[in-house]
Design an enzyme around this catalytic site. Sequence first.
Site, PDB file in Angstrom:
ATOM      1  N   ASP A   1      -5.149   2.795  -2.393  1.00  0.00           N
ATOM      2  CA  ASP A   1      -5.201   1.327  -2.389  1.00  0.00           C
ATOM      3  C   ASP A   1      -4.910   0.769  -3.781  1.00  0.00           C
ATOM      4  O   ASP A   1      -5.197   1.416  -4.793  1.00  0.00           O
ATOM      5  CB  ASP A   1      -6.589   0.874  -1.901  1.00  0.00           C
ATOM      6  CG  ASP A   1      -6.589  -0.586  -1.470  1.00  0.00           C
ATOM      7  OD1 ASP A   1      -5.506  -1.150  -1.231  1.00  0.00           O
ATOM      8  OD2 ASP A   1      -7.694  -1.159  -1.384  1.00  0.00           O
TER       9      ASP A   1
ATOM     10  N   ASN B   1      -2.772  -2.608   9.188  1.00  0.00           N
ATOM     11  CA  ASN B   1      -1.714  -3.016   8.250  1.00  0.00           C
ATOM     12  C   ASN B   1      -0.498  -3.650   8.932  1.00  0.00           C
ATOM     13  O   ASN B   1       0.323  -4.294   8.273  1.00  0.00           O
ATOM     14  CB  ASN B   1      -1.257  -1.833   7.378  1.00  0.00           C
ATOM     15  CG  ASN B   1      -2.262  -1.431   6.314  1.00  0.00           C
ATOM     16  OD1 ASN B   1      -2.352  -0.255   5.957  1.00  0.00           O
ATOM     17  ND2 ASN B   1      -3.030  -2.375   5.786  1.00  0.00           N
TER      18      ASN B   1
ATOM     19  N   ARG C   1       0.233  -7.377   8.176  1.00  0.00           N
ATOM     20  CA  ARG C   1       0.835  -7.860   6.917  1.00  0.00           C
ATOM     21  C   ARG C   1       2.165  -8.575   7.196  1.00  0.00           C
ATOM     22  O   ARG C   1       2.728  -8.429   8.290  1.00  0.00           O
ATOM     23  CB  ARG C   1       1.051  -6.685   5.968  1.00  0.00           C
ATOM     24  CG  ARG C   1      -0.262  -6.094   5.532  1.00  0.00           C
ATOM     25  CD  ARG C   1      -0.081  -5.164   4.369  1.00  0.00           C
ATOM     26  NE  ARG C   1      -1.392  -4.678   3.950  1.00  0.00           N
ATOM     27  CZ  ARG C   1      -1.635  -4.079   2.811  1.00  0.00           C
ATOM     28  NH1 ARG C   1      -0.654  -3.879   1.960  1.00  0.00           N
ATOM     29  NH2 ARG C   1      -2.848  -3.682   2.511  1.00  0.00           N
TER      30      ARG C   1
HETATM   31  C1  IPE Z   1      -6.540   0.639   3.358  1.00  0.00           C
HETATM   32  O1  IPE Z   1      -6.134  -0.316   2.458  1.00  0.00           O
HETATM   33  C2  IPE Z   1      -5.346   1.203   4.069  1.00  0.00           C
HETATM   34  C3  IPE Z   1      -4.465   2.029   3.267  1.00  0.00           C
HETATM   35  C4  IPE Z   1      -4.644   2.357   2.010  1.00  0.00           C
HETATM   36  C5  IPE Z   1      -3.310   2.535   3.946  1.00  0.00           C
HETATM   37  P1  IPE Z   1      -6.130  -1.878   2.831  1.00  0.00           P
HETATM   38  O2  IPE Z   1      -5.667  -2.571   1.612  1.00  0.00           O
HETATM   39  O3  IPE Z   1      -5.371  -2.085   4.073  1.00  0.00           O
HETATM   40  O4  IPE Z   1      -7.673  -2.128   3.106  1.00  0.00           O
HETATM   41  P2  IPE Z   1      -8.501  -3.496   3.171  1.00  0.00           P
HETATM   42  O5  IPE Z   1      -7.765  -4.434   4.058  1.00  0.00           O
HETATM   43  O6  IPE Z   1      -8.599  -4.014   1.768  1.00  0.00           O
HETATM   44  O7  IPE Z   1      -9.844  -3.082   3.688  1.00  0.00           O
HETATM   45  C1  IPE Z   2      -2.336   0.172  -0.388  1.00  0.00           C
HETATM   46  O1  IPE Z   2      -2.100  -0.809  -1.332  1.00  0.00           O
HETATM   47  C2  IPE Z   2      -1.102   0.510   0.398  1.00  0.00           C
HETATM   48  C3  IPE Z   2      -1.151   0.117   1.806  1.00  0.00           C
HETATM   49  C4  IPE Z   2      -2.144  -0.435   2.410  1.00  0.00           C
HETATM   50  C5  IPE Z   2       0.032   0.388   2.585  1.00  0.00           C
HETATM   51  P1  IPE Z   2      -2.235  -2.341  -0.975  1.00  0.00           P
HETATM   52  O2  IPE Z   2      -0.915  -2.843  -0.536  1.00  0.00           O
HETATM   53  O3  IPE Z   2      -3.342  -2.571  -0.019  1.00  0.00           O
HETATM   54  O4  IPE Z   2      -2.599  -2.936  -2.400  1.00  0.00           O
HETATM   55  P2  IPE Z   2      -3.590  -4.125  -2.709  1.00  0.00           P
HETATM   56  O5  IPE Z   2      -4.906  -3.756  -2.118  1.00  0.00           O
HETATM   57  O6  IPE Z   2      -3.009  -5.358  -2.083  1.00  0.00           O
HETATM   58  O7  IPE Z   2      -3.614  -4.193  -4.187  1.00  0.00           O
HETATM   59 MG    MG Z   3      -5.295  -2.979  -0.277  1.00  0.00          MG
END
Ligand code: IPE
Ligand code: IPE
Ligand code: MG
Length: 247
Positions: free
Chosen positions: A17, A65, A68
Site C-alpha cells: 500500500d 479496488n 477506483r
Molecule cells: C489494500 O489497499 C489493497 C491492496 C494493497 C491491493 P487499499 O489501498 O485498497 O486499502 P484501503 O482501501 O485503504 O483499506
Molecule cells: C496500493 O497502493 C496499490 C493498490 C491498491 C493497487 P494505493 O494505490 O492504495 O496507494 P495509496 O494508498 O492511495 O497511497
Molecule cells: Mg491504498
Amino acid sequence: MSATPPPAPRHIAFIMDGNGRWAKKRLLPRVAGHASGALQTRKLVKACAQRGIAYVTLYAFSTENWARPADEVSALMALFLKYLRNELPALIDNGVRLRVIGNTSAFSPVLQEAIAHAESQTAHGQRIQVNVCANYGGRDELIQAMQAWMADHPGAPAQALDAQSLSPYLWTGDIPEPDLLVRTGGECRLSNFLLWQSAYTELYFTPTLWPDFNDAALDEALAWYAQRERRFGKTSEQVAMATSSVK
Ligand code: IPE
Ligand code: IPE
Ligand code: MG
C-alpha cells in the site's frame, strides 16, 4: 524468563500500500506510483529468495479496488499484464513458482491467458513460491470455500464443517499460513486480505510507502519478527520448553 524467538519465517505476506501517496508527494499521476511499486516488488521478491523465504504472498488488487476510477483500474490491469509477460523468463530462470490467487474469471481473456501461461511455465519452480492476490477478497475466498465444501458433502450436517475440513477448500489450501504480514503505507487494517490465514500471523505495520520499501526495510521487518514470541494461545514457559526439546 526471556521470550523465545521464533524460527525464521517461511511465508511472508505483503499488503503493498501507498503507491498513490508516493506519486502524489512527487506531483506524479497515481499510475506512476503503481509502476514504481511494481519495480520495488521485483526487487523485494529477489531479496526474499536470497533470505531463504519459501513463500511470498502479494496483495496486488482487492475485490474492492474495482471501485477506483476506471482509468486507474485499467492502468493496473495493463501493468499486471506487462509484468506477467516481461518477467516470465526471469521467473523461470530464478526458480520462482508463480500462483495467482483470486477470482481471475473477472479479468479480460488476454490477462487470464497470460496468468494461465505464467502459472504453467513456472509450475516447477523450486526456489520460492510467489502468490499474487488479484481480484482477491478474504470474504469471497471464505464463501467459495464453504460452497465448495457443501458441494463435496451433499446433505452433510452443518456440524460436520470445522476449521480443519474447511482449510483445504481455501484458495491457499496447499500453502502454509503466513508467519509475518507486512503492510506498508501506514494503515493498520487488513482490508479483506487473508482473513482466515492470518489468525496467528505476526502483523507489522510501517509508514514506509510501498515504492520505498527496500531491502533494508525488509530486514527491519525481519528483525522485528525475530523479537516476537509466537505463543499460539500457550504460555511463554510452554513455548520455551517446546523449543528446547526440539533442539
Ligand atoms: C489494500 O489497499 C489493497 C491492496 C494493497 C491491493 P487499499 O489501498 O485498497 O486499502 P484501503 O482501501 O485503504 O483499506
Ligand atoms: C496500493 O497502493 C496499490 C493498490 C491498491 C493497487 P494505493 O494505490 O492504495 O496507494 P495509496 O494508498 O492511495 O497511497
Ligand atoms: Mg491504498
